[in-house]
Design a protein around this motif. Structure first.
Motif, PDB file in Angstrom:
ATOM      1  N   GLN A 100       5.121  16.474   4.641  1.00  0.00           N
ATOM      2  CA  GLN A 100       5.036  17.375   5.785  1.00  0.00           C
ATOM      3  C   GLN A 100       3.671  18.035   5.886  1.00  0.00           C
ATOM      4  O   GLN A 100       3.133  18.218   6.982  1.00  0.00           O
ATOM      5  N   GLN A 101       3.087  18.386   4.736  1.00  0.00           N
ATOM      6  CA  GLN A 101       1.752  18.987   4.754  1.00  0.00           C
ATOM      7  C   GLN A 101       0.717  17.984   5.259  1.00  0.00           C
ATOM      8  O   GLN A 101      -0.184  18.341   6.026  1.00  0.00           O
ATOM      9  N   GLY A 102       0.842  16.744   4.823  1.00  0.00           N
ATOM     10  CA  GLY A 102      -0.087  15.716   5.275  1.00  0.00           C
ATOM     11  C   GLY A 102       0.015  15.482   6.771  1.00  0.00           C
ATOM     12  O   GLY A 102      -0.996  15.395   7.478  1.00  0.00           O
ATOM     13  N   LEU A 103       1.241  15.402   7.284  1.00  0.00           N
ATOM     14  CA  LEU A 103       1.437  15.200   8.718  1.00  0.00           C
ATOM     15  C   LEU A 103       0.932  16.401   9.513  1.00  0.00           C
ATOM     16  O   LEU A 103       0.349  16.241  10.591  1.00  0.00           O
ATOM     17  N   ALA A 104       1.145  17.599   8.990  1.00  0.00           N
ATOM     18  CA  ALA A 104       0.671  18.803   9.677  1.00  0.00           C
ATOM     19  C   ALA A 104      -0.847  18.800   9.769  1.00  0.00           C
ATOM     20  O   ALA A 104      -1.425  19.187  10.797  1.00  0.00           O
ATOM     21  N   ALA A 105      -1.510  18.340   8.704  1.00  0.00           N
ATOM     22  CA  ALA A 105      -2.970  18.298   8.707  1.00  0.00           C
ATOM     23  C   ALA A 105      -3.487  17.282   9.722  1.00  0.00           C
ATOM     24  O   ALA A 105      -4.449  17.552  10.459  1.00  0.00           O
ATOM     25  N   VAL A 106      -2.856  16.099   9.775  1.00  0.00           N
ATOM     26  CA  VAL A 106      -3.257  15.091  10.762  1.00  0.00           C
ATOM     27  C   VAL A 106      -3.001  15.603  12.169  1.00  0.00           C
ATOM     28  O   VAL A 106      -3.814  15.415  13.079  1.00  0.00           O
ATOM     29  N   SER A 107      -1.869  16.256  12.360  1.00  0.00           N
ATOM     30  CA  SER A 107      -1.530  16.795  13.684  1.00  0.00           C
ATOM     31  C   SER A 107      -2.569  17.815  14.129  1.00  0.00           C
ATOM     32  O   SER A 107      -2.997  17.822  15.298  1.00  0.00           O
ATOM     33  N   GLU A 108      -2.996  18.665  13.200  1.00  0.00           N
ATOM     34  CA  GLU A 108      -3.997  19.679  13.552  1.00  0.00           C
ATOM     35  C   GLU A 108      -5.329  19.031  13.899  1.00  0.00           C
ATOM     36  O   GLU A 108      -5.983  19.419  14.880  1.00  0.00           O
ATOM     37  N   LYS A 109      -5.738  18.026  13.121  1.00  0.00           N
ATOM     38  CA  LYS A 109      -7.019  17.360  13.364  1.00  0.00           C
ATOM     39  C   LYS A 109      -7.019  16.573  14.670  1.00  0.00           C
ATOM     40  O   LYS A 109      -8.018  16.538  15.385  1.00  0.00           O
ATOM     41  N   SER A 110      -5.906  15.931  14.966  1.00  0.00           N
ATOM     42  CA  SER A 110      -5.839  15.040  16.132  1.00  0.00           C
ATOM     43  C   SER A 110      -5.405  15.746  17.405  1.00  0.00           C
ATOM     44  O   SER A 110      -5.633  15.238  18.502  1.00  0.00           O
ATOM     45  N   GLY A 111      -4.766  16.915  17.267  1.00  0.00           N
ATOM     46  CA  GLY A 111      -4.229  17.596  18.431  1.00  0.00           C
ATOM     47  C   GLY A 111      -2.939  16.977  18.931  1.00  0.00           C
ATOM     48  O   GLY A 111      -2.489  17.283  20.043  1.00  0.00           O
ATOM     49  N   VAL A 112      -2.335  16.127  18.122  1.00  0.00           N
ATOM     50  CA  VAL A 112      -1.098  15.434  18.482  1.00  0.00           C
ATOM     51  C   VAL A 112      -0.041  15.749  17.421  1.00  0.00           C
ATOM     52  O   VAL A 112      -0.280  15.552  16.226  1.00  0.00           O
ATOM     53  N   THR A 120       0.857  -1.179   0.000  1.00  0.00           N
ATOM     54  CA  THR A 120       0.000   0.000   0.000  1.00  0.00           C
ATOM     55  C   THR A 120       0.897   1.233   0.000  1.00  0.00           C
ATOM     56  O   THR A 120       1.723   1.395   0.893  1.00  0.00           O
ATOM     57  N   VAL A 121       0.737   2.083  -1.014  1.00  0.00           N
ATOM     58  CA  VAL A 121       1.615   3.238  -1.179  1.00  0.00           C
ATOM     59  C   VAL A 121       0.800   4.526  -1.071  1.00  0.00           C
ATOM     60  O   VAL A 121      -0.220   4.682  -1.740  1.00  0.00           O
ATOM     61  N   ILE A 122       1.241   5.433  -0.208  1.00  0.00           N
ATOM     62  CA  ILE A 122       0.688   6.787  -0.167  1.00  0.00           C
ATOM     63  C   ILE A 122       1.531   7.629  -1.121  1.00  0.00           C
ATOM     64  O   ILE A 122       2.712   7.871  -0.870  1.00  0.00           O
ATOM     65  N   ARG A 123       0.934   8.051  -2.228  1.00  0.00           N
ATOM     66  CA  ARG A 123       1.686   8.768  -3.252  1.00  0.00           C
ATOM     67  C   ARG A 123       1.518  10.276  -3.038  1.00  0.00           C
ATOM     68  O   ARG A 123       0.424  10.815  -3.189  1.00  0.00           O
ATOM     69  N   LEU A 124       2.621  10.921  -2.687  1.00  0.00           N
ATOM     70  CA  LEU A 124       2.630  12.341  -2.386  1.00  0.00           C
ATOM     71  C   LEU A 124       3.538  13.078  -3.369  1.00  0.00           C
ATOM     72  O   LEU A 124       4.242  12.462  -4.170  1.00  0.00           O
ATOM     73  N   HIS A 125       3.535  14.385  -3.279  1.00  0.00           N
ATOM     74  CA  HIS A 125       4.315  15.199  -4.212  1.00  0.00           C
ATOM     75  C   HIS A 125       5.806  14.892  -4.109  1.00  0.00           C
ATOM     76  O   HIS A 125       6.534  14.940  -5.109  1.00  0.00           O
ATOM     77  N   ASP A 126       6.252  14.554  -2.892  1.00  0.00           N
ATOM     78  CA  ASP A 126       7.676  14.285  -2.695  1.00  0.00           C
ATOM     79  C   ASP A 126       8.007  12.794  -2.700  1.00  0.00           C
ATOM     80  O   ASP A 126       9.068  12.385  -2.237  1.00  0.00           O
ATOM     81  N   GLY A 127       7.112  11.982  -3.239  1.00  0.00           N
ATOM     82  CA  GLY A 127       7.423  10.567  -3.395  1.00  0.00           C
ATOM     83  C   GLY A 127       6.324   9.648  -2.902  1.00  0.00           C
ATOM     84  O   GLY A 127       5.328  10.086  -2.329  1.00  0.00           O
ATOM     85  N   GLY A 128       6.522   8.350  -3.144  1.00  0.00           N
ATOM     86  CA  GLY A 128       5.604   7.337  -2.642  1.00  0.00           C
ATOM     87  C   GLY A 128       6.154   6.748  -1.357  1.00  0.00           C
ATOM     88  O   GLY A 128       7.348   6.431  -1.261  1.00  0.00           O
ATOM     89  N   PHE A 129       5.293   6.606  -0.352  1.00  0.00           N
ATOM     90  CA  PHE A 129       5.740   6.137   0.960  1.00  0.00           C
ATOM     91  C   PHE A 129       4.892   4.951   1.419  1.00  0.00           C
ATOM     92  O   PHE A 129       3.676   4.925   1.205  1.00  0.00           O
ATOM     93  N   CYS A 130       5.557   3.985   2.053  1.00  0.00           N
ATOM     94  CA  CYS A 130       4.881   2.827   2.628  1.00  0.00           C
ATOM     95  C   CYS A 130       5.029   2.869   4.145  1.00  0.00           C
ATOM     96  O   CYS A 130       6.096   3.223   4.667  1.00  0.00           O
TER      97      CYS A 130
END
Length: 273
Positions: free
Chosen positions: A225-237, A163-173
């Motif tokens: 980084q944008q994806g992680l920032a969005a999750v961090s904002e939503k979760s408060g973590v 399962t690959v999350i495909r982002l602007h800076d690459g695909g990550f597993c």
């Protein structure tokens, strides 16, 4: 001792999720094991491989195993021995990974940082765990998630289906490796929202990140980084990603093809040792 060295020596309790959720699991049926966690890789049950990797890591102070059902333990005498000796604490799993993780967290002092992994991480090594924990110890954040670039996995196994999350800076597993600090434990509750969408990345992002972020993802402009920032904002973590060097960190055993792949990779490592 410097702050950096002190943080690098930070200790973690470990949680291993090992639920046996269906008797129709393809790996269980293919191997004839009592449950997937007991399926052998290189002649050793996967769960024992994971426990060996954790127990060889000095930063791990204790291990809680969540599942498989106690009625199956006699099918893995080595696991039963470790539970009986107190090397591993067993608790029953609940009806989902996030609820099981939350149940295990209740057994760990609230001021303790925690590593969470899974019993089907058949290629996990103490070196992978050590790198992940050392980097997690010095990074500023409440939680970390292990990732591997998809290209690293493709380099060792071009046909591997991950399962690959495909982002602007690459695909990550993902690597089935997470840490949470005492403050970061709130992330486990947030995890429940995403639990059923792991195999559908765009739906996952839509559910937990919102319209703007999912549009960025679909347009190919969303960065890690944008994806992680969005999750961090939503979760408060505050969540940080730890990119691991070993591509094997991103390979677990969900399917029979995965089992065959990890067997091949283990043989290759032995031949090259």
């Amino acid at each position: 001792m410097s702050t950096k060295n002190h943080n690098t020596d930070k200790r973690f309790a470990a949680i291993v999720l090992a639920a046996d959720r269906t008797g129709k699991d393809p790996v269980t049926q293919f191997t004839g094991a009592a449950c997937k966690a007991f399926a052998e890789v290189g002649g050793i049950p996967m769960i024992i491989r994971v426990l060996d990797a954790l127990q060889a890591c000095q930063q791990i102070t204790s291990i809680i195993l969540c599942g498989p059902p106690e009625t199956l333990h006699n099918h893995c005498p080595e696991l039963q021995r470790r539970i009986d000796s107190g090397q591993v604490t067993w608790i029953p799993n609940l009806d989902s990974p996030s609820r099981s993780a939350n149940s295990a967290l209740q057994q760990i002092p609230a001021d303790t940082s925690v590593l969470i992994t899974t019993a089907d991480h058949a290629l996990l090594t103490s070196a992978i765990v050590q790198q992940f924990l050392q980097q997690s110890s010095v990074i500023a954040g409440d939680a970390t998630v292990g990732i591997v670039k998809q290209e690293r996995i493709a380099a060792v196994s071009p046909d591997a289906k991950r399962t690959v999350i495909r982002l602007h800076d690459g695909g990550f597993c993902g690597c089935n490796l997470f840490t949470v600090t005492p403050r970061g434990r709130a992330l486990v509750n947030f995890w429940r929202q995403a639990e059923d969408l792991r195999k559908k990345p765009w739906k996952l992002i839509a559910r937990v990140l919102g319209f703007r972020t999912v549009i960025a993802y679909l347009l190919g402009t969303l960065t890690l980084q944008q994806g992680l920032a969005a999750v961090s904002e939503k979760s408060g973590v505050a969540i940080r990603a730890i990119e691991l060097d070993d591509p094997c960190a991103g390979i677990d055993v969900d399917k029979v093809a995965d089992l065959q792949l990890v067997e091949l990779l283990l043989k290759s490592k032995k031949m090259n040792a």
